[in-house]
Design a protein around this motif. Structure first.
Motif, PDB file in Angstrom:
ATOM      1  N   ARG A 162     -11.780 -29.152  22.970  1.00  0.00           N
ATOM      2  CA  ARG A 162     -11.110 -27.957  23.469  1.00  0.00           C
ATOM      3  C   ARG A 162      -9.610 -28.057  23.261  1.00  0.00           C
ATOM      4  O   ARG A 162      -8.936 -27.086  22.920  1.00  0.00           O
ATOM      5  N   ALA A 163      -9.071 -29.288  23.411  1.00  0.00           N
ATOM      6  CA  ALA A 163      -7.631 -29.458  23.214  1.00  0.00           C
ATOM      7  C   ALA A 163      -7.242 -29.144  21.789  1.00  0.00           C
ATOM      8  O   ALA A 163      -6.233 -28.487  21.526  1.00  0.00           O
ATOM      9  N   CYS A 164      -8.057 -29.602  20.854  1.00  0.00           N
ATOM     10  CA  CYS A 164      -7.786 -29.333  19.437  1.00  0.00           C
ATOM     11  C   CYS A 164      -7.868 -27.845  19.164  1.00  0.00           C
ATOM     12  O   CYS A 164      -7.098 -27.293  18.399  1.00  0.00           O
ATOM     13  N   PHE A 165      -8.825 -27.179  19.820  1.00  0.00           N
ATOM     14  CA  PHE A 165      -9.001 -25.739  19.616  1.00  0.00           C
ATOM     15  C   PHE A 165      -7.799 -24.965  20.141  1.00  0.00           C
ATOM     16  O   PHE A 165      -7.273 -24.074  19.490  1.00  0.00           O
ATOM     17  N   GLN A 166      -7.336 -25.321  21.369  1.00  0.00           N
ATOM     18  CA  GLN A 166      -6.274 -24.565  21.992  1.00  0.00           C
ATOM     19  C   GLN A 166      -4.925 -24.796  21.331  1.00  0.00           C
ATOM     20  O   GLN A 166      -4.053 -23.933  21.348  1.00  0.00           O
ATOM     21  N   ALA A 167      -4.756 -25.979  20.695  1.00  0.00           N
ATOM     22  CA  ALA A 167      -3.458 -26.340  20.146  1.00  0.00           C
ATOM     23  C   ALA A 167      -3.004 -25.424  19.035  1.00  0.00           C
ATOM     24  O   ALA A 167      -1.820 -25.350  18.727  1.00  0.00           O
ATOM     25  N   HIS A 168      -3.923 -24.674  18.421  1.00  0.00           N
ATOM     26  CA  HIS A 168      -3.565 -23.922  17.221  1.00  0.00           C
ATOM     27  C   HIS A 168      -3.667 -22.419  17.366  1.00  0.00           C
ATOM     28  O   HIS A 168      -3.602 -21.690  16.392  1.00  0.00           O
ATOM     29  N   ARG A 169      -3.802 -21.933  18.559  1.00  0.00           N
ATOM     30  CA  ARG A 169      -3.944 -20.487  18.733  1.00  0.00           C
ATOM     31  C   ARG A 169      -2.673 -19.748  18.355  1.00  0.00           C
ATOM     32  O   ARG A 169      -2.700 -18.552  18.058  1.00  0.00           O
ATOM     33  N   HIS A 170      -1.540 -20.479  18.338  1.00  0.00           N
ATOM     34  CA  HIS A 170      -0.264 -19.832  18.048  1.00  0.00           C
ATOM     35  C   HIS A 170       0.027 -19.717  16.568  1.00  0.00           C
ATOM     36  O   HIS A 170       0.954 -19.017  16.182  1.00  0.00           O
ATOM     37  N   LEU A 171      -0.718 -20.388  15.720  1.00  0.00           N
ATOM     38  CA  LEU A 171      -0.388 -20.387  14.293  1.00  0.00           C
ATOM     39  C   LEU A 171      -0.719 -19.056  13.653  1.00  0.00           C
ATOM     40  O   LEU A 171      -1.721 -18.415  13.980  1.00  0.00           O
ATOM     41  N   SER A 172       0.124 -18.651  12.706  1.00  0.00           N
ATOM     42  CA  SER A 172      -0.104 -17.363  12.041  1.00  0.00           C
ATOM     43  C   SER A 172      -1.361 -17.375  11.226  1.00  0.00           C
ATOM     44  O   SER A 172      -1.946 -16.342  10.940  1.00  0.00           O
ATOM     45  N   LEU A 210      -5.156 -20.919  13.183  1.00  0.00           N
ATOM     46  CA  LEU A 210      -5.756 -22.244  13.204  1.00  0.00           C
ATOM     47  C   LEU A 210      -6.423 -22.503  14.540  1.00  0.00           C
ATOM     48  O   LEU A 210      -5.848 -22.270  15.588  1.00  0.00           O
ATOM     49  N   THR A 211      -7.638 -22.996  14.521  1.00  0.00           N
ATOM     50  CA  THR A 211      -8.351 -23.403  15.725  1.00  0.00           C
ATOM     51  C   THR A 211      -9.243 -24.578  15.383  1.00  0.00           C
ATOM     52  O   THR A 211     -10.188 -24.444  14.630  1.00  0.00           O
ATOM     53  N   CYS A 212      -8.912 -25.822  15.914  1.00  0.00           N
ATOM     54  CA  CYS A 212      -9.739 -26.982  15.592  1.00  0.00           C
ATOM     55  C   CYS A 212     -11.029 -27.001  16.402  1.00  0.00           C
ATOM     56  O   CYS A 212     -11.074 -26.712  17.535  1.00  0.00           O
ATOM     57  N   LEU A 255      -0.669 -38.642  10.127  1.00  0.00           N
ATOM     58  CA  LEU A 255      -1.562 -37.504  10.378  1.00  0.00           C
ATOM     59  C   LEU A 255      -2.915 -38.052  10.813  1.00  0.00           C
ATOM     60  O   LEU A 255      -3.862 -38.152  10.032  1.00  0.00           O
ATOM     61  N   ASP A 256      -3.000 -38.398  12.093  1.00  0.00           N
ATOM     62  CA  ASP A 256      -4.154 -39.143  12.584  1.00  0.00           C
ATOM     63  C   ASP A 256      -5.029 -38.380  13.564  1.00  0.00           C
ATOM     64  O   ASP A 256      -5.884 -38.958  14.227  1.00  0.00           O
ATOM     65  N   THR A 257      -4.824 -37.071  13.678  1.00  0.00           N
ATOM     66  CA  THR A 257      -5.698 -36.244  14.522  1.00  0.00           C
ATOM     67  C   THR A 257      -6.059 -34.970  13.772  1.00  0.00           C
ATOM     68  O   THR A 257      -5.401 -34.579  12.801  1.00  0.00           O
ATOM     69  N   CYS A 258      -7.079 -34.300  14.270  1.00  0.00           N
ATOM     70  CA  CYS A 258      -7.483 -33.015  13.692  1.00  0.00           C
ATOM     71  C   CYS A 258      -6.329 -32.030  13.737  1.00  0.00           C
ATOM     72  O   CYS A 258      -6.050 -31.334  12.758  1.00  0.00           O
ATOM     73  N   ASP A 259      -5.640 -31.977  14.883  1.00  0.00           N
ATOM     74  CA  ASP A 259      -4.514 -31.050  15.038  1.00  0.00           C
ATOM     75  C   ASP A 259      -3.434 -31.287  13.997  1.00  0.00           C
ATOM     76  O   ASP A 259      -2.993 -30.369  13.306  1.00  0.00           O
ATOM     77  N   LYS A 260      -2.993 -32.517  13.914  1.00  0.00           N
ATOM     78  CA  LYS A 260      -1.878 -32.844  13.026  1.00  0.00           C
ATOM     79  C   LYS A 260      -2.240 -32.570  11.570  1.00  0.00           C
ATOM     80  O   LYS A 260      -1.439 -32.033  10.805  1.00  0.00           O
ATOM     81  N   ARG A 261      -3.428 -32.968  11.182  1.00  0.00           N
ATOM     82  CA  ARG A 261      -3.847 -32.764   9.785  1.00  0.00           C
ATOM     83  C   ARG A 261      -3.920 -31.272   9.462  1.00  0.00           C
ATOM     84  O   ARG A 261      -3.469 -30.828   8.399  1.00  0.00           O
ATOM     85  N   THR A 262      -4.517 -30.513  10.377  1.00  0.00           N
ATOM     86  CA  THR A 262      -4.688 -29.085  10.139  1.00  0.00           C
ATOM     87  C   THR A 262      -3.348 -28.387   9.962  1.00  0.00           C
ATOM     88  O   THR A 262      -3.170 -27.580   9.032  1.00  0.00           O
ATOM     89  N   ILE A 263      -2.395 -28.689  10.840  1.00  0.00           N
ATOM     90  CA  ILE A 263      -1.083 -28.049  10.772  1.00  0.00           C
ATOM     91  C   ILE A 263      -0.352 -28.440   9.490  1.00  0.00           C
ATOM     92  O   ILE A 263       0.207 -27.583   8.779  1.00  0.00           O
TER      93      ILE A 263
END
Length: 351
Positions: A5-15, A18-20, A124-132
């Protein structure tokens, strides 16, 4: 395949949003029937509504399967894309060269080809970081016209369907990375009182970035991140064909088909989840999202003829239709080439 859920919420702001996160079928033959008559009985329409598929059609079906599995001679030229020690995809030399321009995100190790590798930098060692980080690269390549057909839809990067995603990428970039991609295809069919079958087919819109104007299933679509397969089936049924929710939920999972294509752009090791949905004769699908020009209901033998003798269908649809013909007994084990055909429709890696 749902990330944290943390990965999912971290990217709601991206144009970029992005949602992990098979034995031989029994044929009753009396002792006084000659062998030639028995053969005739076994090769004609034994079951009500079944169609006789000629050897010529079987050869045509095999050609359509080959059309989905092309370019494989290039496999030895592809470079593995590695995340956390796992091969997530394979890259064409052209794309490797593009990624060398972004050393803050990608490391190219060794020579191009199977003995080298492309990986992400150590930070880049997490889903969030890699995705961004990767999203920024893809946006740059999009602005330069290198990546086309942008969909604003995220695909998970995994080594297997049931693994957690290592990162998420824009759908249009999936083929460049050579990652496994998944989809859903639905056979919408109607049966008459005698058991005869008809299939709904669609004509893809001429505005589609891929395969414009080709014939397609009543419903088909890629499998995005964040939805279960059934949720995706229901969503696509409504969006593409205006199939009511209560009808869409009757879609029955019947297996999968797979194939591997290497195009000018990249590698496509795809798996399609196949569903059958039996529709009322009174139901008429209607385009809703602009991706379909029209729907038409055709007898199954006409659909088989189109598959066997033309290239009018989007190539991967042919595999799903052939699978339908096999499962519904229109192609039988008594026909030479049956086993090769059944094996070939799942010639790719189903993982």
């Amino acid at each position: 395949m749902i990330a944290s859920r943390a990965c999912f919420q971290a990217h709601r702001h991206l144009s970029t949003q992005l949602t992990c996160g098979h034995t031989h079928p029994a044929v009753s033959i009396k002792r006084n029937i000659s062998p030639s008559a028995a053969h005739a009985a076994a090769t004609t329409n034994i079951s009500t509504g079944a169609l006789k598929v000629s050897q010529m059609k079987l050869d045509g079906f095999m050609q359509r399967i080959k059309d989905c599995n092309v370019g494989l001679e290039e496999l030895p030229t592809l470079t593995p894309f590695i995340i956390e020690g796992k091969t997530m995809g394979k890259l064409k030399p052209r794309f490797v060269q593009q990624l060398t321009r972004f050393p803050q995100v990608f490391e190219v190790c060794g020579p191009e080809g199977p003995t080298g590798r492309v990986q992400l930098v150590s930070g880049l060692d997490t889903c969030d970081k890699r995705t961004i980080a990767v999203a920024g690269v893809l946006e740059a390549l999009r602005s330069e016209g290198y990546i086309t057909g942008w969909r604003n839809e995220l695909y998970p990067v995994t080594s297997s369907f049931y693994d957690q995603p290592a990162m998420l990428v824009e759908r249009a970039a999936a083929v460049h990375f050579g990652i496994k991609a998944y989809g859903v295809h639905i056979n919408g069919y109607v049966e008459d009182e005698q058991g005869g079958q008809k299939l709904w087919i669609a004509r893809r819109s001429m505005t589609k970035p891929n395969w414009p104007g080709k014939l397609d299933h009543i419903v088909a679509g890629g499998q995005p991140h964040g939805l279960s397969v059934l949720e995706n089936v229901v969503k696509e049924c409504e969006e593409e064909a205006s199939i009511p929710l209560e009808v869409a939920r009757t879609a029955r999972p019947v297996g999968c088909v797979s194939y591997t294509t290497i195009s000018e752009i990249g590698l496509k090791p795809d798996v399609l989840f196949v569903y059958d949905i039996k529709l009322s004769p009174s139901f008429v699908p209607k385009p809703l999202d602009g991706e379909v020009e029209w729907f038409k209901l055709l007898p199954v033998d006409e659909v088989a003829e189109l598959v066997a003798t033309t290239s009018q269908f989007k190539t991967n649809c042919n595999l799903v239709i052939i699978d339908f013909l096999v499962r519904h007994g229109h192609i039988t084990p008594d026909q030479p080439g049956y086993l090769e055909l059944v094996g070939a429709i799942r010639g790719g890696d189903c993982s």
